[in-house]
Write a protein that holds these residues in place. Sequence first.
Motif, PDB file in Angstrom:
ATOM      1  N   ARG D  13       0.819  -1.192   0.000  1.00  0.00           N
ATOM      2  CA  ARG D  13       0.000   0.000   0.000  1.00  0.00           C
ATOM      3  C   ARG D  13       0.866   1.260   0.000  1.00  0.00           C
ATOM      4  O   ARG D  13       0.600   2.213  -0.728  1.00  0.00           O
ATOM      5  CB  ARG D  13      -0.898  -0.020   1.230  1.00  0.00           C
ATOM      6  CG  ARG D  13      -2.102   0.864   1.093  1.00  0.00           C
ATOM      7  CD  ARG D  13      -2.919   0.815   2.350  1.00  0.00           C
ATOM      8  NE  ARG D  13      -2.115   1.222   3.488  1.00  0.00           N
ATOM      9  CZ  ARG D  13      -2.558   1.265   4.734  1.00  0.00           C
ATOM     10  NH1 ARG D  13      -3.781   0.893   4.992  1.00  0.00           N
ATOM     11  NH2 ARG D  13      -1.775   1.667   5.724  1.00  0.00           N
ATOM     12  N   ALA D  14       1.929   1.200   0.812  1.00  0.00           N
ATOM     13  CA  ALA D  14       2.787   2.377   0.928  1.00  0.00           C
ATOM     14  C   ALA D  14       3.400   2.746  -0.412  1.00  0.00           C
ATOM     15  O   ALA D  14       3.378   3.899  -0.833  1.00  0.00           O
ATOM     16  CB  ALA D  14       3.881   2.115   1.955  1.00  0.00           C
ATOM     17  N   ARG D  17       0.849   4.189  -2.787  1.00  0.00           N
ATOM     18  CA  ARG D  17       0.517   5.571  -2.440  1.00  0.00           C
ATOM     19  C   ARG D  17       1.589   6.533  -2.940  1.00  0.00           C
ATOM     20  O   ARG D  17       1.274   7.594  -3.472  1.00  0.00           O
ATOM     21  CB  ARG D  17       0.373   5.705  -0.927  1.00  0.00           C
ATOM     22  CG  ARG D  17      -0.950   5.183  -0.454  1.00  0.00           C
ATOM     23  CD  ARG D  17      -1.075   5.282   1.038  1.00  0.00           C
ATOM     24  NE  ARG D  17      -2.444   4.988   1.419  1.00  0.00           N
ATOM     25  CZ  ARG D  17      -2.860   4.888   2.664  1.00  0.00           C
ATOM     26  NH1 ARG D  17      -1.996   5.029   3.656  1.00  0.00           N
ATOM     27  NH2 ARG D  17      -4.117   4.633   2.941  1.00  0.00           N
ATOM     28  N   GLY D  18       2.838   6.134  -2.762  1.00  0.00           N
ATOM     29  CA  GLY D  18       3.935   6.977  -3.228  1.00  0.00           C
ATOM     30  C   GLY D  18       3.869   7.165  -4.725  1.00  0.00           C
ATOM     31  O   GLY D  18       3.996   8.284  -5.237  1.00  0.00           O
ATOM     32  N   ALA D  21       1.093   9.502  -5.670  1.00  0.00           N
ATOM     33  CA  ALA D  21       1.424  10.903  -5.410  1.00  0.00           C
ATOM     34  C   ALA D  21       2.367  11.448  -6.470  1.00  0.00           C
ATOM     35  O   ALA D  21       2.166  12.553  -6.982  1.00  0.00           O
ATOM     36  CB  ALA D  21       2.056  11.041  -4.022  1.00  0.00           C
ATOM     37  N   ILE D  22       3.380  10.645  -6.816  1.00  0.00           N
ATOM     38  CA  ILE D  22       4.322  11.108  -7.827  1.00  0.00           C
ATOM     39  C   ILE D  22       3.611  11.253  -9.179  1.00  0.00           C
ATOM     40  O   ILE D  22       3.828  12.215  -9.920  1.00  0.00           O
ATOM     41  CB  ILE D  22       5.529  10.151  -7.921  1.00  0.00           C
ATOM     42  CG1 ILE D  22       6.326  10.241  -6.623  1.00  0.00           C
ATOM     43  CG2 ILE D  22       6.426  10.492  -9.115  1.00  0.00           C
ATOM     44  CD1 ILE D  22       7.402   9.199  -6.466  1.00  0.00           C
ATOM     45  N   PHE D  25       1.675  14.387  -9.267  1.00  0.00           N
ATOM     46  CA  PHE D  25       2.609  15.491  -9.423  1.00  0.00           C
ATOM     47  C   PHE D  25       2.998  15.661 -10.891  1.00  0.00           C
ATOM     48  O   PHE D  25       3.005  16.774 -11.428  1.00  0.00           O
ATOM     49  CB  PHE D  25       3.839  15.218  -8.543  1.00  0.00           C
ATOM     50  CG  PHE D  25       4.956  16.204  -8.723  1.00  0.00           C
ATOM     51  CD1 PHE D  25       4.876  17.470  -8.173  1.00  0.00           C
ATOM     52  CD2 PHE D  25       6.094  15.862  -9.449  1.00  0.00           C
ATOM     53  CE1 PHE D  25       5.906  18.369  -8.328  1.00  0.00           C
ATOM     54  CE2 PHE D  25       7.130  16.756  -9.610  1.00  0.00           C
ATOM     55  CZ  PHE D  25       7.036  18.033  -9.049  1.00  0.00           C
ATOM     56  N   PHE D  45       4.069  30.678 -12.767  1.00  0.00           N
ATOM     57  CA  PHE D  45       5.265  29.902 -12.430  1.00  0.00           C
ATOM     58  C   PHE D  45       5.414  28.609 -13.221  1.00  0.00           C
ATOM     59  O   PHE D  45       6.289  28.491 -14.066  1.00  0.00           O
ATOM     60  CB  PHE D  45       5.335  29.604 -10.920  1.00  0.00           C
ATOM     61  CG  PHE D  45       5.235  30.836 -10.084  1.00  0.00           C
ATOM     62  CD1 PHE D  45       6.074  31.917 -10.321  1.00  0.00           C
ATOM     63  CD2 PHE D  45       4.293  30.949  -9.067  1.00  0.00           C
ATOM     64  CE1 PHE D  45       5.997  33.071  -9.559  1.00  0.00           C
ATOM     65  CE2 PHE D  45       4.197  32.107  -8.305  1.00  0.00           C
ATOM     66  CZ  PHE D  45       5.050  33.167  -8.553  1.00  0.00           C
ATOM     67  N   LEU D  48       5.972  28.244 -16.982  1.00  0.00           N
ATOM     68  CA  LEU D  48       7.256  28.571 -17.598  1.00  0.00           C
ATOM     69  C   LEU D  48       8.200  27.373 -17.667  1.00  0.00           C
ATOM     70  O   LEU D  48       9.254  27.427 -18.281  1.00  0.00           O
ATOM     71  CB  LEU D  48       7.927  29.707 -16.812  1.00  0.00           C
ATOM     72  CG  LEU D  48       7.217  31.057 -16.880  1.00  0.00           C
ATOM     73  CD1 LEU D  48       7.725  31.981 -15.788  1.00  0.00           C
ATOM     74  CD2 LEU D  48       7.411  31.679 -18.256  1.00  0.00           C
ATOM     75  N   VAL D  49       7.803  26.303 -16.981  1.00  0.00           N
ATOM     76  CA  VAL D  49       8.674  25.129 -16.907  1.00  0.00           C
ATOM     77  C   VAL D  49       8.393  24.224 -18.099  1.00  0.00           C
ATOM     78  O   VAL D  49       7.243  24.077 -18.505  1.00  0.00           O
ATOM     79  CB  VAL D  49       8.395  24.366 -15.591  1.00  0.00           C
ATOM     80  CG1 VAL D  49       9.301  23.162 -15.465  1.00  0.00           C
ATOM     81  CG2 VAL D  49       8.556  25.285 -14.405  1.00  0.00           C
ATOM     82  N   ILE D 243      16.329  20.615 -16.923  1.00  0.00           N
ATOM     83  CA  ILE D 243      15.666  19.622 -16.067  1.00  0.00           C
ATOM     84  C   ILE D 243      16.385  18.291 -16.170  1.00  0.00           C
ATOM     85  O   ILE D 243      16.590  17.590 -15.165  1.00  0.00           O
ATOM     86  CB  ILE D 243      14.186  19.486 -16.455  1.00  0.00           C
ATOM     87  CG1 ILE D 243      13.556  20.868 -16.553  1.00  0.00           C
ATOM     88  CG2 ILE D 243      13.480  18.559 -15.472  1.00  0.00           C
ATOM     89  CD1 ILE D 243      12.554  21.229 -15.556  1.00  0.00           C
ATOM     90  N   MET D 246      19.268  18.535 -13.970  1.00  0.00           N
ATOM     91  CA  MET D 246      18.914  18.459 -12.549  1.00  0.00           C
ATOM     92  C   MET D 246      18.643  17.034 -12.133  1.00  0.00           C
ATOM     93  O   MET D 246      19.124  16.561 -11.090  1.00  0.00           O
ATOM     94  CB  MET D 246      17.664  19.321 -12.281  1.00  0.00           C
ATOM     95  CG  MET D 246      17.939  20.800 -12.279  1.00  0.00           C
ATOM     96  SD  MET D 246      16.419  21.764 -12.260  1.00  0.00           S
ATOM     97  CE  MET D 246      15.776  21.347 -10.652  1.00  0.00           C
ATOM     98  N   ILE D 247      17.862  16.332 -12.944  1.00  0.00           N
ATOM     99  CA  ILE D 247      17.547  14.939 -12.593  1.00  0.00           C
ATOM    100  C   ILE D 247      18.822  14.107 -12.595  1.00  0.00           C
ATOM    101  O   ILE D 247      19.037  13.270 -11.713  1.00  0.00           O
ATOM    102  CB  ILE D 247      16.501  14.364 -13.581  1.00  0.00           C
ATOM    103  CG1 ILE D 247      15.193  15.139 -13.455  1.00  0.00           C
ATOM    104  CG2 ILE D 247      16.264  12.891 -13.304  1.00  0.00           C
ATOM    105  CD1 ILE D 247      14.155  14.792 -14.497  1.00  0.00           C
ATOM    106  N   GLY D 250      20.616  14.651  -9.490  1.00  0.00           N
ATOM    107  CA  GLY D 250      19.906  13.953  -8.415  1.00  0.00           C
ATOM    108  C   GLY D 250      20.283  12.489  -8.385  1.00  0.00           C
ATOM    109  O   GLY D 250      20.603  11.924  -7.335  1.00  0.00           O
TER     110      GLY D 250
END
Lengths: 287, 295, 450, 274
Positions: D13-14, D17-18, D21-22, D25, D45, D48-49, D243, D246-247, D250
């Motif tokens: 379930r966890a 859910r994650g 949510a992603i 997003f 905002f 512009l991305v 982007i 950035m990824i 990360g």
Amino acid sequence: MSAVINENAGSLDDVTDGAISIKDVVKIYDPDGAAVMAVDHCSIEIPAGEICMIVGPSGCGKTTLLNAIAGFHGITSGSIHLDGELLCGPQKPQAEPGSDRIVVFQNGALFPWKTNLDNIAFGPMMAGKMSKAEIYEKARGMMADAGLSGTENNYPGEVSSGLRRRVEIVRALMNDPKVLLFDEPYRALDSLTKSVMHEALLEIYYRNKVTIFFITHDLEEAIFLGHRLIIMSSRPCKPKKIVEVDIPHPRDYSVLTSTRFREIMNEAKDVVHEEAQKAFEAGEKEG
Amino acid sequence: MNTNTQDSAKPRTASFAQSSSEIVANNISKSYGAGPFAKQVVSNCSFSIESNKLTVMIGPSGCGKSTLIQLIAGFESPDKGKITMNGKPITGPGKDRLVLFQESALFPWMTTYDNIMYGPRARGEDNSEAAELAEFLLNKVGLEAFRDKYPQQLSGGMQRRAELARAMINKPEVMILDEPFRGLDNMSKELMWEYYAGLYEEDRNTNFFVTTDIDEAIFLADRLLIMTNLPTSTRAVIEIDIPRPRRIDDIGNNARANEIKKEVMTLLHEEAMKSFSGGSKAAADFLDAYSKRAG
Amino acid sequence: MPDPANNSEILRALKSAMPFQMVPDNLIQEIAGICTQQSYDSGQKIYDLGDVADDVFIVVSGSVQHVLSTQTDAGKHEKTMRGGDVFGWAAVLEGQSTRLAVTVSIEPTQVLRINGKGLIQVFKSEPAVGDVVMTRFATLINREFYVPRSIADQVPSFKQALGASSLQGSEVTTMALTVYRISTWIKSPRPYLMLIGFAFFLGFWMLSVEVWQLPRFVDMPGPTEVFTEWFSEDPYYGLSVYTPEYYKHIGISLRRIAFAFFLATGLGVPLGLFLGWSKTFREFIFPLFEVLRPIPVLAWVPLAIIIFSGSETPVVFLTFLASFFATTLNTMLGVESIDESYSRAAYCLGASRWQTFVHVVIPGAMPYIFTGLQISIGVAWFSLVAGEMVSGQYGLGYVINTAYMMIEYPKIIIGMITLGVVGYTTSAMVRMMGDYLMQWRVRELALGDN
Amino acid sequence: MTISKFTDKLFSRAALRGIVAIGIFMVFWEVGARSEEWFGHRFPFIGLVPPPTDVFVSWTGLIADPSYWQSWYMSFLRVFGGFMAAMIVGIPLGLLMAVNRTFYGMAFPSFEVLRPIPPLAWVPASIIFWPTQELSIAFVTFLGAFYTIVINVLGGAKSINKQFLQAAQSMGASQWDIFRRIVLPATLPSIVVGSAVGMGITWEVVVAAEMISGGGSSGGGAGGGLGFFIWSSYVGGSYEQIIVGMISIGIAGYISSELLRQLGGLLTPWLKTR
């Protein structure tokens, strides 16, 4: 030190609330699919107002039973009633925690960020049935009775461990509970402090009789405090022997050197020792 | 060296040759802090730890017993007076005096075996003799099956046994134990008493044991030193003449043990009387405990 | 005065009475000196309600019926006093001159009478002992007679008379403590070692740059150059403690930090609390958080410039972002680290979920929140400098970067030192705020320090 | 067994859910980014991305580009270099301060005075001092991890249970043996923690330094590392690539801290035993 309390200190006749009935309770933990049985068909009847000592080696599953009564865990099967009302059972695996059953925790759970007085006032403050002034009045009164005057504005971290335990018991009693659940509260204290705590607890008990469900591994403590000892077997936890302690109340420390105390000690010791030895050899971890 | 006839030395315990060392503390004092904050912890304290005896020191918690251990072990030195071992003054720590600490001081990053072998290895004596002795001790304390476990994987009782083995491999002349069974549950504690007493009875080396528990003190001791409250000094010495080997079950019903217990309690009670203005938390609890017991 | 044969009996009787059990022998002797013995027949009244309360009584043999009469309590007031019991304690109470009870001997009874005033006189000479005896009187009255507490409170205290010597340690003022700490610090080698350390550091800087002019150090500004510029009324490069320009840069950097830090705290603390408190909320939000977190804050620079037009907002946004992650994460960890028994205790005591959140979760997580805020203010400065160097006008990062571009090298060092000082001050302020809000922790730690 | 456990975990379930949510997003981002295109009105905002699908397309194009991987390589190299230097200097320094009181008294105050200066403030001074850009970036990177590592080692070594030291002493251990067998292993957990935190800071610093200094010795392009990759994408106006960069950073940061965690686990086996 004969006092007014001596006539019916040990009698339970005037206590009407707080009878616990544990029937056939089973608790199975299930980490990673390998079922671990913590409590095995355990049945215990505790009459209202009794000090019932649950004795067994560390980690034998006693705390699981306590948590089930308090409502921190569910049970797998069986049922627990308080004064005939169902706490948890087949339809309701987990009890609701409530101020009729208050736990005094192993390491103490006084809020370190509240003063002693605010800790003691916590329960009634939350209930919101009394005014703030009344609550503080009552709290100060109970603190004075327990010999805690002068520590009202100290934080728990500033007073000795013995005093902290006393504050915690007073905090519980502020809510007029039916049952007090003790989870080896004096375990970490040294033997001298412990002895004060035992007498202080009995003194408080003689004033406000409530049912006491007290978990311990210390036989001396158990016999000194209890009306009855229930000696548990080591994992899964299940009553193995019940010992009646017929030493009259009120008790003080002269009891410890009495012959009757020795007799009861010898009677209980073999059973306890056997279980402890099992745990000792199995290399059971403590706590 | 003195060889005691009552020692029923088995062939393999022969490696623990008996020594007869004694420690004498003569009129020592020790303070901590300075200026207005100075606190005298030990004051004109004299006592002796006799050879081939188990000397137990008892006193209220926080009375300065741990300071005495620091002094005897040589981690600190007294401000006044002197402590001698076999007539020679103690100047620093040494392997002839081994300390077992209150909380377990097993090194968490070493397995049971490595912990036991630490002493010999640290002195560069990592040879087959030491290894053999380590095996023997592992066996003796019943931890063969746990030789490759880390301390955190052992129960409290096992940790204490491992620590005993780690100390014994160094064949110390004097073993100093600072409340070693504190924090164990009562049942494990009683089993450890019998276990430790058994080990002591086998070779009867000089042992110095510090505790706050009267039952523990009486069960274990040959000689009992009763200490005063802060600043500490020796209040009384009681010779405990209960025959060995002792068993927990016997001692519970032993009239002599009960008698000694009452005596000790009275003495400690008087101590409490003198020290109630001390103001420490421990002293307050102590006072409380004994005023109630006396009542 | 009692004769010697009687004396030992009096001593024994005194010692059997609970309040006197702890009294040392010399004082017991003194008290015995003011004792008188008296016997009563059965049924004889010893004293009546309202009589003058002069003596305290100890029962030696026989028994006495004690009937307490206080208006307030409707409970049972009868009590039988036997050997060793103490009554008539009204004689030692402050502000109580008359008897509060009726006492009648039940059988032929021997008692010991001690004059109350005399007793207090004895204890004034030994206040420490006196205090213990009186505390025991208070306990006795409270426990065995069930009188209202106000009466037990009248038991006199000798604490004030104890003086500084015996209460040493607990009565030490903070002022004395500070003076003592400073004096030990001065006496210890620490300040001198510190000075030697600084001297080494500055000396190396000076020698390598200005004296020896080592190859790589030639371009570096030396300490004399930096400090003369910094404290010059007419600075060569236009930046010193006398120029308003200098304070404008500091002010703008501080304003950005303050805005970003408070915004991050205002959003991060509640978010962290909820993440730690609600498992469902955490399961939804935390993975997203974890996905975004490994991206270094400074990698957001170009994106921030694109999204937020102008030069001010992107800098503040970056600063905020860095603070926000640190605060949220630490707050969440703080909630998770709270011992389960605290919330269990709260539930036991009848607290609702929301009440537990307010009274247990928030204060319990407080130490972690403040650790988080300490980290947060540190990373805020870290990102601010980067942001100011890349974009933006004014601010200390900007000073450093433009000084480099303009080859005004001493200004670089001035900027760096100023950043260090201001950064340290802000983080000290956060720490002091934490100490102020967590008195319980400060007091606990102070105790452990002794 | 392990596979079923893994799938259990994946579909727990966890995890679901994650993922939900992603997913939300991403949808929000896509819709927001394309708001002008789809609704004719640009959301503030987020409008512009660049949208995630464009980012993905841009990324697939880059995967075959060796200069993209060269950026990865350069950044890793710099992080590794600065980090190792910080370890090599920081651990002995921290231990020395913990063991020697005189040295501690002398060095620690100066250390504390320098610590509040953010590492990036050193960039210009570093460029002036070091002969090459590469070295100046390495120096700033080193500083980033250095303070954290020293503080952690010092704290760890100072908080060693006194009884461990006394126990060793009373068994006749020499000073060197105590250092080697007690102080070092007892400090190891704090070294592991300190270096994990230090690694995070190292990445921050490398990225910023690459951006500020304009990409190292090779003067930009493929030799600039991921930080410069982002910066040049910004300057060149290819916002999708920002982007992607950035990824990438990360992921790179995550990989390095995961490696460090594994290594730390291997070095401190006793901590895993509950």
